[in-house]
Design a protein around this motif. Structure first.
Motif, short mmCIF file in Angstrom:
data_model
loop_
_atom_site.label_atom_id
_atom_site.label_comp_id
_atom_site.label_asym_id
_atom_site.label_seq_id
_atom_site.Cartn_x
_atom_site.Cartn_y
_atom_site.Cartn_z
N VAL A 1 7.43 8.02 -3.83
CA VAL A 1 6.41 7.00 -3.54
C VAL A 1 6.81 6.33 -2.24
CG1 VAL A 1 5.28 4.90 -4.32
CG2 VAL A 1 5.95 6.63 -5.99
N ASN A 2 6.00 6.50 -1.21
CA ASN A 2 6.27 5.90 0.10
C ASN A 2 5.39 4.66 0.25
OD1 ASN A 2 7.89 8.16 1.72
ND2 ASN A 2 6.35 9.15 0.44
N LEU A 3 6.02 3.49 0.20
CA LEU A 3 5.28 2.23 0.23
C LEU A 3 5.38 1.58 1.61
CD1 LEU A 3 6.28 0.59 -3.18
CD2 LEU A 3 4.31 2.01 -2.67
N ILE A 4 4.34 0.87 1.99
CA ILE A 4 4.36 0.05 3.20
C ILE A 4 3.96 -1.36 2.78
CG2 ILE A 4 2.01 0.82 3.81
CD1 ILE A 4 2.88 0.37 6.77
N VAL A 5 4.84 -2.32 3.05
CA VAL A 5 4.67 -3.71 2.63
C VAL A 5 4.48 -4.57 3.87
CG1 VAL A 5 5.65 -5.61 1.30
CG2 VAL A 5 6.16 -3.25 0.65
N SER A 6 3.49 -5.45 3.84
CA SER A 6 3.19 -6.30 5.00
C SER A 6 3.14 -7.75 4.56
CB SER A 6 1.85 -5.87 5.62
OG SER A 6 1.55 -6.66 6.74
N ILE A 7 3.80 -8.64 5.32
CA ILE A 7 3.78 -10.08 5.07
C ILE A 7 3.16 -10.73 6.29
CG2 ILE A 7 5.13 -12.16 4.71
CD1 ILE A 7 6.55 -8.83 3.64
N THR B 1 8.64 -0.21 5.43
CA THR B 1 8.38 0.89 4.50
C THR B 1 9.59 1.09 3.62
OG1 THR B 1 9.22 2.54 6.06
CG2 THR B 1 6.85 2.04 6.14
N ALA B 2 9.38 1.67 2.46
CA ALA B 2 10.47 1.95 1.51
C ALA B 2 10.07 3.16 0.67
CB ALA B 2 10.76 0.75 0.61
N HIS C 1 0.84 -1.18 0.00
CA HIS C 1 0.00 0.00 0.00
C HIS C 1 0.88 1.25 0.00
CE1 HIS C 1 -2.98 -2.91 1.47
NE2 HIS C 1 -3.92 -2.04 1.13
N LEU C 2 0.27 2.38 -0.30
CA LEU C 2 0.92 3.66 -0.07
C LEU C 2 0.83 4.00 1.42
CD1 LEU C 2 -0.39 5.84 -3.04
CD2 LEU C 2 1.85 4.79 -2.82
N VAL C 3 1.87 4.62 1.95
CA VAL C 3 1.85 5.01 3.36
C VAL C 3 0.70 5.97 3.62
CG1 VAL C 3 3.11 6.35 5.08
CG2 VAL C 3 4.30 4.60 3.78
#
Length: 840
Positions: free
Chosen positions: A513-519, A585-586, A457-459
């Motif tokens: 683009v500030n992404l937040i990735v969740s596993i 986040t990245a 998702h986007l932050v």
């Protein structure tokens, strides 16, 4: 002491503003009247040791004046006439004062301590000093102090500290206009400066009298004396700055002994002091010279040590590069030969032996890569690339990498990328894939049932909703099993913390683009005592883990470093026997808005996406799934092909949608468990399929073993999850073309791959003969005509223009002439050739 006591008094006055806001303005009817206020302030006067009294004035608009005066039973009086004729003894004289003139608003005093009860009904806005105080206090939201003036009734010099009383719903970052609008009234504390300083001096009684002067030095050129006399004195003075809570005004206190010290003693102490200072200066000068000499010697040694350290670092880097190449070269040969061996006719036992050896070899290569990455991180040599890549394609690659293991364990694997994430971003796709691969690898290793769910998702989206579909409720998860609440995994992130507002991304920034990735997984979870050391290098959560599952314990350490290089943060939440959720986040650049870099590569990635979606553009699909999260994932993957998707909860709703004459449904996707559970509705689908063969039916199964018997396979096509856009596109194209039943046509696929490189001539250059054999066999498997060269010199002879090679694969590190030298030499040969042809 004066400063501390003033701070105590000021804090209590401010606390009284909260009391009035709560029990007077916050209650209807009010819980405070003049009698209650007078009794309370008199009994708590000890908490305000420096105040002569406190009073509260309410804000009254002109339109409310008549009603207010009727309610109070008295008329609002003018303050300025009271200042001209101050009351000395009789407090009731205030009733005979003139009414306050007509103005937009008033500030009449409604509550007052008994010591200052004579100010009740006076309009603070009609007074010279009080009006300025009131206006500044309500606009700033802070305490405001007047200039020294003669107090009413006592005629002694003093100041008034004023705080505004606001409505409770006023935000902390309100603008001045908003503060003025939200003002309910004004609380004021009267400070008798002469009285409070005299009380202080009584506490400091000593053998010698102390003279004290207090000044208001807001105007440096004309200071106002608030206490003491202007008699100058040549004695020693101690000057102290006073802070009375108002940054606009400045105050100062000067203290001195009344009797001067005798001159003889002053002369003696001065002489001794000068002598001591001279000796100290001499000693300091001598010590400084010795210190400079020692520092120069240390700097020389440090330079020598730095040169040695740099030499060792260079040697270490060269050693790592050499060892990496020398280990990977034979390992690639071993893995290649094992793959070639698996393509031969082997029985089941031999196949198992070869597969085990191949898995061990891959594990060794993975270990080598992790150790080398750790060494690069420790030496600070790791750097990130900046190139455009398709985020969703990276997710598909990760799915393909772990789908086999997920099928073996019976674990459901899925990916969801938010629509807000751009099609292309600019960053390091290899390192980003490595982060996700490390985290997914841990999840698949420790998960025996349930699911593994990867979301991107986007932050900004998460900051707005603070929910990324990771609720702990088992009714809203991918597999139906409970999970660890993912929102707790980023609770310590600075980007979500008010204290880290400097890191908060700007939603209006179009180039970042500030992404937040969740596993999220439903695995074994991490024991509570082991969670603090999860990101520590070479540390396992339990000594038995390495024996049970394998691994070095440095994967998460490398992951945390890579996330930091991408200007991100990483965290996790884990519940034993429930599962774990890792989130990071990245920050990337937006590949869609940056049109100056790598245009050909962007266009190629965009064309690949458009090719998949153009085939099914305008079609409508129906997804039958009672689980919201799983249905959302299916819709995401299907919509990537340009298909409009509608969701229904069961087969009955699906039949109703298909039977609707006003709605054209081209394909129906049904979860395998829904199809098997409701056989009666499934039979109706068969009948409908016989009548209307335009609508294609697809079953979504978790593994190959979930397919039903082949007797009914003519009515539907089974698609094995995890869903990927490319796999979906191929399956739908075969189904729409009439190839029903088995979704995988192995013979056709194998035949097309064997002819993939037919007619292509390829040169392979490598000094390792095993690698030459492996590479040649791999390319010949796809129909290529392969020529091998075991040195750079032979390669240059073969590549001398004009040549007939379509491609050349070169090893970078080779003796005599490596891959870079070959490339450079080849460029020169090509340029010379074209120059020659041009002259000819």
């Amino acid at each position: 002491m004066l400063q501390d006591q003033f701070n105590v008094s000021m804090n209590h006055v401010q606390a009284m503003s909260i009391l009035i806001s709560t029990f007077h303005h916050g209650k209807n009817p009010s819980a405070i009247d003049q009698r209650t206020f007078a009794r309370y302030t008199e009994r708590t006067a000890f908490e305000r040791p420096l105040t002569s009294g406190v009073a509260y004035a309410v804000r009254v608009l002109h339109s409310e004046r008549e009603q207010f005066e009727n309610q109070q039973g008295w008329t609002i009086k003018r303050m300025d006439t009271f200042e001209q004729s101050p009351v000395q003894k009789d407090d009731s004289v205030a009733e005979a004062l003139e009414p306050s003139p007509i103005q937009e608003e008033y500030a009449p005093v409604i509550f007052a301590q008994d010591t200052v009860a004579h100010v009740v009904s006076l309009d603070m806005l009609s007074g010279t000093e009080d009006r300025e105080n009131v206006l500044r206090a309500r606009a700033s939201g802070k305490g405001v102090l007047t200039a020294p003036f003669r107090l009413l009734k006592t005629n002694r010099l003093g100041v008034i500290l004023t705080f505004a009383v606001y409505k409770t719903d006023l935000p902390s970052n309100a603008m001045p206009s908003e503060r003025i609008q939200a003002t309910d009234g004004y609380i004021g504390g009267i400070f008798d400066i002469e009285s409070l300083v005299e009380k202080l001096l009584q506490q400091l009684a000593s053998k010698q009298a102390i003279l004290v002067n207090v000044y208001d030095i807001t105007n440096q050129s004309h200071p106002i004396i608030m206490y003491g006399s202007n008699v100058s004195d040549d004695g020693l003075e101690h000057v102290s700055a006073l802070n009375f809570g108002d940054p606009f005004r400045k105050h100062e206190m000067r203290c001195r002994f009344k009797q001067k010290p005798p001159w003889p003693w002053l002369a003696i102490t001065t002489s001794i002091g000068i002598l001591v200072i001279a000796l100290l200066i001499g000693y300091i000068f001598h010590a400084t010279m010795n210190r400079i000499a020692k520092v120069e010697d240390d700097c020389h040694k440090m330079r020598e040590l730095t040169k040695r350290a740099e030499a060792v670092d260079v040697a270490k880097s060269q050693f790592l590069a050499t060892v990496s190449h020398e280990i990977r070269t034979p390992m690639n040969g071993v893995l290649g030969m094992l793959q070639m061996l698996m393509d031969t006719a082997l029985d089941a036992t031999q196949q198992d032996y070869v597969r085990t050896a191949q898995d061990s070899g891959k594990a060794l290569v993975s270990l080598i890569n992790e150790v080398l990455d750790q060494a690069k991180i420790e030496s600070g040599k790791i750097e990130l690339e900046a190139m455009p890549f398709d985020m969703r394609a990276i997710m598909d690659e990760v799915l393909a990498l772990f789908s086999g293991k997920a099928h073996e364990k019976g674990v459901e694997l899925a990916v969801y990328v938010s629509d807000g994430v751009p099609e292309m971003v600019i960053g390091d796709p290899g390192r980003f894939r490595q982060i996700i691969t490390n985290l997914m690898g841990n999840s698949i290793k420790f998960t025996k049932k349930g699911h593994i769910f990867l979301t991107v998702h986007l932050v900004e989206e998460v900051m707005d909703s603070m929910d990324v579909e990771t609720e702990s409720s088992s009714r809203n998860t991918l597999s139906g099993l409970p999970v660890a609440d993912g929102s707790r995994s980023w609770v310590g992130f600075k980007i979500f913390n008010a204290e880290g507002s400097s890191h908060t991304p700007s939603p209006s920034s179009s180039d970042l683009v500030n992404l937040i990735v969740s596993i999220e997984d439903t695995g074994e979870g991490i024991p509570l005592e082991a969670q603090p050391r999860v990101f520590t290098s070479f540390m396992q959560v339990d000594p038995s883990i390495s024996r049970k599952y394998g691994g070095t314990g440095i994967g998460l350490s490398i992951t945390k470093c890579l996330v930091g290089l991408m200007n991100g943060e990483i965290g996790f939440v884990s519940i034993p026997d429930i599962g774990s959720t890792f989130t990071f986040t990245a920050v990337f650049s937006n590949g869609c808005c940056n049109s100056n870099d790598s245009k050909p590569q962007k266009q190629r990635l965009k064309n690949q996406s458009n090719t998949m979606s153009s085939t099914f553009q305008g079609m409508t699909a129906l997804v039958v799934d009672p689980k919201p999260v799983r249905a959302k994932v299916s819709r995401y993957q299907i919509q990537r092909l340009g298909i409009h998707v509608e969701l229904v909860l069961d087969l009955n709703q699906g039949l109703s949608s298909i039977s609707n004459e006003n709605k054209a449904v081209n394909m129906v996707f049904v979860e395998q468990e829904v199809w098997d559970r409701d056989s009666s509705i499934s039979a109706l689908f068969y009948k409908l399929q016989e009548i209307d063969s335009v609508t294609k039916l697809f079953l979504l199964g978790n593994s190959l073993s979930s397919r039903t018997n082949t007797a009914t396979s003519d009515f539907y096509t089974v698609i094995t999850k995890p869903l990927k856009a490319s796999m979906l596109s191929a399956s739908l194209q075969r189904a729409m073309g009439g190839n029903k039943g088995n979704p995988c046509n192995g013979e056709h696929s194998s035949l097309s791959l064997r002819n993939l490189l037919a007619g292509r001539k390829i040169l392979i250059v490598d000094d390792n003969k095993v690698n030459l054999i492996v590479a040649a066999a791999a390319l010949k498997k796809y129909g290529a005509d392969v020529v091998c060269a075991d040195s750079g010199k032979k390669a240059i002879k073969l590549l001398k223009p004009p040549h007939k090679f379509d491609a050349c694969f070169m090893d970078i590190q080779m003796p005599e002439m490596d891959g870079y030298v070959i490339l450079h030499t080849f460029k020169i040969l090509v340029l010379d050739y074209f120059k020659f042809m041009g002259n000819f």
